[in-house]
Write a protein that holds these residues in place. Structure first.
Motif, PDB file in Angstrom:
ATOM      1  N   MET A 165       0.856  -1.122  -0.133  1.00 48.37           N
ATOM      2  CA  MET A 165       0.119  -0.056   0.198  1.00 48.37           C
ATOM      3  C   MET A 165       0.870   1.134   0.005  1.00 48.37           C
ATOM      4  N   ALA A 166       0.381   2.192  -0.608  1.00 48.51           N
ATOM      5  CA  ALA A 166       1.293   3.474  -0.855  1.00 48.51           C
ATOM      6  C   ALA A 166       0.575   4.607  -0.947  1.00 48.51           C
ATOM      7  N   TRP A 167       1.137   5.775  -0.602  1.00 50.53           N
ATOM      8  CA  TRP A 167       0.693   7.046  -0.838  1.00 50.53           C
ATOM      9  C   TRP A 167       1.425   7.966  -1.977  1.00 50.53           C
ATOM     10  N   PHE A 168       0.641   8.381  -2.895  1.00 51.75           N
ATOM     11  CA  PHE A 168       1.359   9.193  -4.034  1.00 51.75           C
ATOM     12  C   PHE A 168       0.695  10.605  -3.876  1.00 51.75           C
ATOM     13  N   ARG A 169       1.209  11.582  -4.546  1.00 49.83           N
ATOM     14  CA  ARG A 169       0.812  12.856  -4.777  1.00 49.83           C
ATOM     15  C   ARG A 169       1.118  13.451  -6.010  1.00 49.83           C
ATOM     16  N   GLN A 170       0.110  14.325  -6.319  1.00 45.19           N
ATOM     17  CA  GLN A 170       0.179  14.980  -7.702  1.00 45.19           C
ATOM     18  C   GLN A 170       0.172  16.509  -7.585  1.00 45.19           C
ATOM     19  N   ALA A 171       0.919  17.361  -7.677  1.00 41.47           N
ATOM     20  CA  ALA A 171       0.958  18.819  -7.685  1.00 41.47           C
ATOM     21  C   ALA A 171       0.236  19.052  -9.239  1.00 41.47           C
TER      22      ALA A 171
END
Length: 123
Positions: free
Chosen positions: A34-40
């Motif tokens: 399981m992971a967290w990603f981000r997108q600006a």
């Protein structure tokens, strides 16, 4: 498979903290990532942190020492504790899941995604 749902985003000042949650994150697989990603805005989606079924964790260099990923299997929930937030942490944050132990934070390796939660850090 239930689509995971993120929550906990918001607006904070630089140096503040937030805790993101991702409910419905449990996979039917006994071995998973399981992971967290981000997108600006205007940028590619980037990996932030991951956790294996056995508790192993890994982080992007930009968040080491400030972010902590954890899971509560009993509550079927994934967390991301964020402290000492910076304006450059501003992004939509997504949780993601994959079968097996995925050693790299590349979005293409993850199969299930939440809809995202906005985090905004002002200076």
């Amino acid at each position: 498979q239930v689509q995971p749902v993120e929550s906990g985003g918001g607006s904070v000042q630089s140096g503040g903290s937030l805790r993101l949650s991702c409910v419905g994150s449990r996979l039917t697989y006994s071995i998973y990532t399981m992971a967290w990603f981000r997108q600006a805005p205007g940028k590619e989606r980037e990996g932030v942190a991951l956790i294996f079924d056995n508790g192993y964790t890994a982080y992007a260099d930009s968040v080491k020492g400030r972010f902590t990923i954890s899971q509560d299997s009993a509550k079927n929930t994934l967390y991301l504790q964020m402290i000492f937030l910076k304006p450059e942490d501003t992004a939509v944050y997504y949780c993601a899941m994959a079968r097996g132990r995925i050693g790299s934070l590349r979005p293409v390796n993850f199969d299930y995604w939440g809809q995202g939660t906005q985090v905004t850090v002002s200076s």
